[in-house]
Design a protein around this motif. Structure first.
Motif, PDB file in Angstrom:
ATOM      1  N   LEU A   1     -11.673 -14.436 -52.668  1.00 42.74           N
ATOM      2  CA  LEU A   1     -11.875 -13.348 -53.624  1.00 42.74           C
ATOM      3  C   LEU A   1     -12.135 -12.013 -52.948  1.00 42.74           C
ATOM      4  O   LEU A   1     -12.046 -10.972 -53.578  1.00 42.74           O
ATOM      5  N   LEU A   2     -12.473 -12.035 -51.666  1.00 43.39           N
ATOM      6  CA  LEU A   2     -12.681 -10.769 -50.969  1.00 43.39           C
ATOM      7  C   LEU A   2     -11.417  -9.940 -51.115  1.00 43.39           C
ATOM      8  O   LEU A   2     -10.322 -10.438 -50.886  1.00 43.39           O
ATOM      9  N   PRO A   3     -11.574  -8.676 -51.500  1.00 41.47           N
ATOM     10  CA  PRO A   3     -10.369  -7.884 -51.678  1.00 41.47           C
ATOM     11  C   PRO A   3      -9.771  -7.537 -50.324  1.00 41.47           C
ATOM     12  O   PRO A   3     -10.386  -7.741 -49.286  1.00 41.47           O
ATOM     13  N   GLY A   4      -8.568  -7.005 -50.374  1.00 43.55           N
ATOM     14  CA  GLY A   4      -7.955  -6.587 -49.131  1.00 43.55           C
ATOM     15  C   GLY A   4      -7.136  -7.709 -48.537  1.00 43.55           C
ATOM     16  O   GLY A   4      -7.246  -8.856 -48.934  1.00 43.55           O
ATOM     17  N   ASP A   5      -6.346  -7.329 -47.590  1.00 41.84           N
ATOM     18  CA  ASP A   5      -5.385  -8.229 -47.013  1.00 41.84           C
ATOM     19  C   ASP A   5      -5.778  -8.428 -45.564  1.00 41.84           C
ATOM     20  O   ASP A   5      -5.915  -7.466 -44.818  1.00 41.84           O
TER      21      ASP A   5
ATOM     22  N   LEU B   1      -3.583  -6.666 -43.124  1.00 43.08           N
ATOM     23  CA  LEU B   1      -3.700  -5.215 -42.999  1.00 43.08           C
ATOM     24  C   LEU B   1      -4.846  -4.811 -42.094  1.00 43.08           C
ATOM     25  O   LEU B   1      -4.859  -3.719 -41.539  1.00 43.08           O
ATOM     26  N   SER B   2      -5.842  -5.693 -41.953  1.00 43.22           N
ATOM     27  CA  SER B   2      -6.970  -5.328 -41.101  1.00 43.22           C
ATOM     28  C   SER B   2      -6.589  -5.458 -39.628  1.00 43.22           C
ATOM     29  O   SER B   2      -7.350  -5.106 -38.756  1.00 43.22           O
ATOM     30  N   MET B   3      -5.405  -5.989 -39.340  1.00 39.53           N
ATOM     31  CA  MET B   3      -5.015  -6.178 -37.948  1.00 39.53           C
ATOM     32  C   MET B   3      -4.142  -5.045 -37.437  1.00 39.53           C
ATOM     33  O   MET B   3      -3.837  -4.978 -36.256  1.00 39.53           O
ATOM     34  N   VAL B   4      -3.687  -4.193 -38.331  1.00 37.26           N
ATOM     35  CA  VAL B   4      -2.719  -3.176 -37.905  1.00 37.26           C
ATOM     36  C   VAL B   4      -3.174  -1.795 -38.347  1.00 37.26           C
ATOM     37  O   VAL B   4      -4.083  -1.658 -39.168  1.00 37.26           O
TER      38      VAL B   4
ATOM     39  N   PRO C   1      -2.579   0.918 -40.665  1.00 39.26           N
ATOM     40  CA  PRO C   1      -1.801   0.946 -41.904  1.00 39.26           C
ATOM     41  C   PRO C   1      -0.905   2.166 -42.030  1.00 39.26           C
ATOM     42  O   PRO C   1       0.045   2.162 -42.816  1.00 39.26           O
TER      43      PRO C   1
ATOM     44  N   LEU D   1       4.023 -11.034 -40.379  1.00 38.54           N
ATOM     45  CA  LEU D   1       2.658 -11.445 -40.034  1.00 38.54           C
ATOM     46  C   LEU D   1       2.093 -12.384 -41.092  1.00 38.54           C
ATOM     47  O   LEU D   1       1.479 -13.399 -40.788  1.00 38.54           O
TER      48      LEU D   1
ATOM     49  N   LEU E   1       0.871 -16.308 -40.596  1.00 37.47           N
ATOM     50  CA  LEU E   1      -0.515 -16.730 -40.803  1.00 37.47           C
ATOM     51  C   LEU E   1      -0.662 -17.658 -41.992  1.00 37.47           C
ATOM     52  O   LEU E   1      -1.707 -18.248 -42.201  1.00 37.47           O
TER      53      LEU E   1
ATOM     54  N   ILE F   1      -7.476 -15.814 -37.565  1.00 37.47           N
ATOM     55  CA  ILE F   1      -6.252 -15.093 -37.880  1.00 37.47           C
ATOM     56  C   ILE F   1      -6.201 -13.760 -37.130  1.00 37.47           C
ATOM     57  O   ILE F   1      -5.156 -13.160 -37.015  1.00 37.47           O
ATOM     58  N   VAL F   2      -7.335 -13.309 -36.625  1.00 38.94           N
ATOM     59  CA  VAL F   2      -7.330 -12.032 -35.924  1.00 38.94           C
ATOM     60  C   VAL F   2      -6.696 -12.163 -34.546  1.00 38.94           C
ATOM     61  O   VAL F   2      -5.853 -11.374 -34.153  1.00 38.94           O
TER      62      VAL F   2
ATOM     63  N   MET G   1     -16.132  -9.504 -42.522  1.00 37.55           N
ATOM     64  CA  MET G   1     -15.583  -8.158 -42.672  1.00 37.55           C
ATOM     65  C   MET G   1     -14.067  -8.161 -42.465  1.00 37.55           C
ATOM     66  O   MET G   1     -13.353  -7.404 -43.085  1.00 37.55           O
TER      67      MET G   1
END
Lengths: 308, 556, 297
Positions: free
Chosen positions: A29-33, A36-39, A41, A52, A56, A82-83, A268
């Motif tokens: 349920l955490l928002p965000g992808d 996207l936190s790996m690149v 944007p 990607l 994953l 996944i990071v 996070m």
């Protein structure tokens, strides 16, 4: 006894499974992808993102992800971060010792300081010693841990240079964070020990012992304290959980390795396999600690022992 | 028995080491005392008279945890600090923007700009003994394109690379989809540095934990969330022209300690527990300058400064006058002076001063003028209400200001000050600080103002932010929602223009247009800062302000 | 100490009985402390109710020429890096700090107590299932839970309250359930049942009034914990950022200035500590006063 333990073990298993499901849903349920936190944007291309995601497996439906996760865990495979593709199990094993050491050390500090202050304050109820002991104890649970941590660093590391401000090698690095976390625990223990001492002091057997002329110190430390510690013991389970949670903040302040930092970073970054792995382990630890508390409860308390 | 003797040996060795370390420390103290009359804040270009001393370990506190040490996968600047020590690139970019040889000795660009032929050094070996050659170069760039690598930022940097042809063992031809002036500059960036093909095949997706390059330092260990250790590569003799020492570095080891908490990081430098620490907040920079034992290394970053993008797709910011009102009401000087206490430079343009094509004429152009701002809003028909907030047709004039968390470089504080500054002209600023900038800004496009910066080696970086073809937000607009055919044309032309002077003019026009149309409010140029003991000498920087330790030594 | 010598039945205690044995003069020191705590709490509540009367400056006014001034007669707590008067910001900041504490205790307490009460009173399979779920929640430490929720929903005041409140629910539920079960087993409930009282009546008239006191103690102390968890969230970058920040945010923002301008974080930190300490002292006193265990046998 055996039956009790096996029932406990079975329900514990259910609890652990339940916590896995719960965390899976929360992190989902955490928002965000997570991708996207790996690149960056602002420069990433849609093709890179799509590839990607497929790599994953985060583009698959929830139940499929969970199903494959559980079946892998049953085979001892906790997946990869996944990071950075780091396998989760070795990651946890790397970080666990530092956290366990910190939790144990702070539990020790909490117990020693807390019991000492608690007994003092119960014996001298409503006198200055009591007040001082209680206020000192309460200070521990009234300060945000990150603040007391930073103050400890400023005083004992930067100004006095007694202990290092960061790192996780050797006992010296353990002292300040353990104190920072321990004073929180001590606050709880003082209150607990004081209250149960006050309760026990008025029990008939203490009155009897006193009447028999047993030395007051002996009465207090040998008989009263022993009985007063039983409710305190049940709190250790809860307390160790709290301290484990406290490591999230303390480990960051003192730049230590540890599970607390792993999980807050993973939360996070939405790094599901890592979050899952850590929760799985902390659930197991919680269950084990409570089991031990339960068993030792039976051993310490004569009443429970006799009723067996 | 044998075992026992070994133990003894270890103990003797350790004791000797300890004595050496202790005497080293004592020496260090003396040295710093004699160093008193040196300038308080030594900068990179301060010449050092002392001859470099060999040996020693440099402890260096990093501000966050690196994600991976695989250059092609990393997305974090902090990882590049360590990656840079382990890996080299084909070419190097000097601070003046020129491209110089590194692992490539020379190169030729085809007439159509679609192929680059590199001659490579023939004496280079990876740390694992693998020879460096044309095959290795091809393997690396193909690796970035391969989806299985999960390349992130490097995939954007390597564009428009298509394929490589191995001409002979030490000659490689890179083929591009389209010509690009930015290509060589990008090839100098650490994220597209060269990894050992043998190691990449051996470790697969675990290369990030076992990096192998050709760099001045070899990877030793990475204790996650704690420290990364690299040691001198004794065979090194192919340093870039960015540094003086062309041979192996002087330091035995660099130990990167990971210390996210500011107070801990800086305190450890002050108390001497580490020799150096990065990302020093302005208030501490001022204090450091008074500290006799410490010095500051500082290098401004290149690319795009920290810039507030005004979203033109949200009314009323589609109106030039509304944006100009913001431009006149926001007192950037006051913000930069208050928050950064004179340690950061104010930005004037969409580019930073070090970047190719920077237009100096913009400096001093925008001045705060509340009367003008009020007049502009009056013209638009916004009237101040009883609460001091302007409104038009019953709709209040609000501004949705989005910023990320945690509070990096005091950016949240900029929002807080702008909130107060805009209150004066009757704009109610709603500040939204979110952990999830990606959803709020890049997916939903739900912002009137959002700030960002980008470290980059070429003005081509402007494309992702100002070209109408860049659609990073909601797949239909760029960050400011800026659409201008003329600017698009200049940016496109800038990518392929061969004449440097003409290229410079193109980018000058782009910058002027952006400021004239009040598309953005540039705020500050971020300097990468290191606080270090005065015994630490000659930390240098590459053109993107990443530290280089080739010349660094610890004065005994 | 004497009062415990008076034998008491397990029958509900009354106010009169509680006061039946006044303590001796020794008590005064302890009471003094509680009075001091009460004074602190009242002052902070006053700050929250009418900050305009107490604060000498506007909490949002930034005087860029007066940044980081040390404490003085014009600025009791000095000024911060914006040039705001720290005292005024702290006075206004009491609002959100108290709100985070109170609201999350109310929400968490009500939710937890309802779950615990239902589970304890109904018993059976319902109890087993609910307590199983609570047990699952307990395996995840509170702050992690709060962290996950705050990370999920973003840093707004409401979300921080929700995160802190929800993370406390399992604790309240567990305690209250235990309490309900223990009251349910007391003789006076059996007595009430035997005279034909219905389930609802027994629950609301007899069980509830005799079970809530530990909850009150827990809530008082939970108020402090909530404020602390809230400030922990600020530290991790998940706190509330508002025009007038709460104390946790102030402390967290000012911590980087501790060596340069100590007053910026020290005063908000002291404010949190004083409030939580006072609340804890009052909670302890309350517990001493109404804990039925104290008077058993």
């Amino acid at each position: 006894m055996l039956k009790t333990i096996s029932i406990r073990l079975f329900t514990s298993l259910l609890v652990i499974l339940g916590s896995l499901v719960l965390v899976f849903v929360i992190v989902y349920l955490l928002p965000g992808d997570p991708v996207l936190s790996m690149v960056d944007p602002s420069t990433v291309t849609p093709e890179v993102l799509a590839s990607l995601r497929a790599q994953l497996g985060v583009d698959r439906p929830l139940y499929e992800q969970f199903g494959s996760y559980v079946s892998k865990v049953l085979q001892g495979d906790f997946g990869k971060s996944i990071v950075n593709d780091e396998p989760v199990l070795p990651k946890i094993i790397t970080h666990l010792p530092a956290t366990l050491a910190l939790t144990a050390a702070s539990c020790f500090i909490a117990a020693v300081v807390g019991i000492w202050l608690g007994v003092l304050s119960a014996i001298h109820r409503d006198r200055w010693i009591d007040i001082t002991a209680r206020v000192v104890g309460l200070f521990g649970i009234s300060m945000p841990t990150f603040w007391s941590g930073i103050l400890l660093i400023l005083i004992f590391s930067i100004t006095l240079d007694w202990f290092p401000a960061m790192g996780s090698e050797g006992w010296k690095t353990l002292v300040l964070p353990a104190v920072g976390l321990g004073i929180v625990g001590a606050g709880f223990v003082v209150r607990l020990v004081r209250n149960s001492m006050l309760e026990v002091i008025n029990e008939p057997f203490i009155v009897t012992l006193r009447a028999k002329g047993v030395a007051e110190k002996l009465v207090m430390y040998r008989h009263a304290l022993r009985n007063a510690l039983i409710p305190a013991l049940t709190m250790i389970g809860v307390l160790s959980g709290e301290l484990l949670a406290g490591t999230v903040v303390i480990e960051t302040v003192f730049s230590r390795q540890g599970i607390g930092r792993v999980i807050s970073d993973a939360l996070m970054a939405k790094d599901l396999p890592v979050v899952q792995g850590v929760v799985f382990f902390s659930a197991i630890m919680y269950v084990i600690i409570n089991l031990i508390v339960d068993l030792s409860y039976r051993m310490i308390d004569p009443r429970v022992r006799r009723s067996q | 028995m044998l075992k026992k003797r070994n133990n003894w040996k270890t103990i003797i060795a350790l004791t000797t080491a300890l004595v050496l370390v202790l005497s080293g420390c004592a020496g260090t103290n003396k040295a710093s005392n004699t160093d008193k009359n040196a300038s308080p804040a030594a900068t990179t270009d301060a010449a050092t008279a002392a001859a470099p001393a060999k040996g020693g370990e440099l402890t260096y506190a990093l501000a966050t945890s690196p994600d991976t040490l695989d250059p092609h996968r990393s997305g974090l600047a902090v990882a590049v600090r360590a990656i840079r020590t382990i890996h080299d690139n084909l070419v190097a970019q000097l601070p003046d923007g020129t491209i110089q040889p590194w692992l490539a000795t020379e190169w030729a660009v085809s007439e159509d700009g679609l192929s680059y032929t590199f001659k490579l050094r023939q004496d280079v070996k990876f740390h694992d003994g693998t020879p460096f050659n044309a095959e290795a170069v091809k393997y690396n760039y193909d690796r970035i394109l391969n989806p299985e690598t999960k390349a992130a930022n490097s995939a954007a940097l390597i564009r428009p690379y298509k394929s490589a042809d191995v001409i002979d063992e030490f000659t490689v031809k890179l083929n591009l989809e389209t010509p690009s002036n930015a290509f060589l500059g990008n090839l100098s960036q650490a994220l597209v540095s060269i990894v050992s093909p043998t190691a990449a095949q051996k470790y697969g997706d675990q290369l990030g934990k076992n990096p192998v390059g050709t760099g001045p330092f070899k990877f030793v260990s990475w204790e996650e969330n704690s420290q990364i250790t690299v040691e001198r590569n004794p065979d090194y003799k192919w340093a870039p022209p960015l540094v003086a020492n062309q041979e192996a570095p002087y330091l035995d080891k660099v130990i990167f300690k990971i210390a996210p908490e500011e107070a801990t990081r800086i305190g450890s430098v002050q108390s001497g527990q580490v020799l150096a620490g990065e990302t020093i907040p302005p208030q501490n920079i001022l204090a450091l300058e008074k500290d006799e034992k410490l010095q500051l290394f500082k290098s401004n970053t290149q690319g795009l400064p920290y810039t507030l993008f005004i979203n033109e797709n949200k009314a009323p910011w589609n109106e030039l006058k509304a944006r100009q009102a913001l431009q006149a009401a926001i007192d950037v000087d006051a913000i930069v002076k208050t928050l950064y206490l004179g340690t950061y430079d104010r930005a004037w343009s969409p580019l930073t001063p070090g970047t190719f094509g920077y237009d100096k004429s913009l400096e001093g152009g925008v001045k705060p003028d509340l009367d003008k701002a009020n007049a502009l809003l009056d013209e638009l028909g916004y009237v101040k209400g009883a609460d001091g907030v302007r409104a038009k047709d019953g709709k209040k004039l609000t501004l949705h200001y989005v910023d990320g968390s945690p509070n990096r470089e005091k950016r949240n504080d900029i929002a807080a000050i702008i909130q107060q500054q805009l209150k004066q002209i009757g704009i109610a600023v709603e500040v939204e600080i979110t952990k999830d900038v990606r959803t709020v800004v890049y997916e939903n496009g739900n912002y009137d103002i959002y700030g960002n910066s980008q470290v980059n080696s070429d003005p081509e970086a402007l494309r992702s932010f100002y070209h109408s073809g860049a659609v990073s937000v909601g797949a239909n607009q760029n960050l400011p929602g800026f659409k201008n055919a003329e600017v698009d044309g200049w940016i496109d032309q800038g990518l392929i223009e061969k004449d440097e002077t003409k290229r410079q003019e193109l980018y000058a026009k782009v910058q002027q247009a952006i400021i004239e149309q009040a598309v953005i409010i540039p705020i500050y140029v971020f300097p990468y800062t290191i606080a270090a003991s005065k015994t630490v000498k000659d930390i240098k920087f590459d053109s993107l302000a990443y530290p280089l330790f080739n010349d660094a030594f610890i004065q005994k | 100490m004497k009062e415990t010598a008076v034998a008491k039945t397990a029958w509900p205690r009354t106010r009169a009985m509680r006061r039946s044995a006044p303590r001796t003069a020794k008590l005064n020191v302890s009471n003094l402390l509680v009075y001091a705590a009460g004074f602190v709490v009242i002052f902070i509540v006053l700050c929250a109710l009418m900050p305009g009367q107490i604060a000498p400056y506007s909490p949002t006014e930034m005087v860029m020429t007066d940044i980081m001034l040390p404490p003085s007669l014009t600025h009791f707590f000095g000024t911060d890096y914006y040039g705001r008067d720290v005292f005024s910001v702290v006075v206004y900041g009491s609002r959100d700090s108290l709100l985070i504490g109170l609201a999350s205790v109310l929400i968490g307490g009500l939710l937890g107590a309802s779950i615990g009460a239902l589970s304890g009173f109904l018993g059976g399979i319902f109890d087993t299932v609910i307590m199983g779920f609570i047990e699952v929640l307990m395996t995840i430490p509170g702050i992690l839970f709060a962290l996950a929720i705050a990370a999920a929903m973003g840093p707004s005041l409401f979300n921080v309250v929700l995160a802190v409140a929800l993370s406390a629910v399992p604790g309240y539920a567990r305690v209250f359930r235990g309490q309900i079960i223990s009251v349910k087993g007391r003789p006076f409930i059996t007595a009430a049942r035997s005279v034909g009282a219905g389930n609802l009546r027994i629950f609301f008239r007899h069980v509830l009034p005799n079970a809530w006191s530990p909850l009150l103690v827990m809530a008082t102390i939970g108020l402090g914990t909530s404020i602390l968890i809230g400030s922990g969230l600020s530290f991790l970058g998940l706190g509330v950022i508002k025009e007038i920040p709460d104390w946790g945010t102030l402390l967290s923002q000012g911590r980087g200035y501790l060596t340069v301008a100590w007053w910026m974080s020290t005063f908000p930190g002291l404010a949190i500590t004083m409030l939580v300490l006072s609340v804890n002292l009052m909670g302890d006193k309350l517990r001493d006063h109404i804990d039925p265990k104290k008077s058993r046998f």
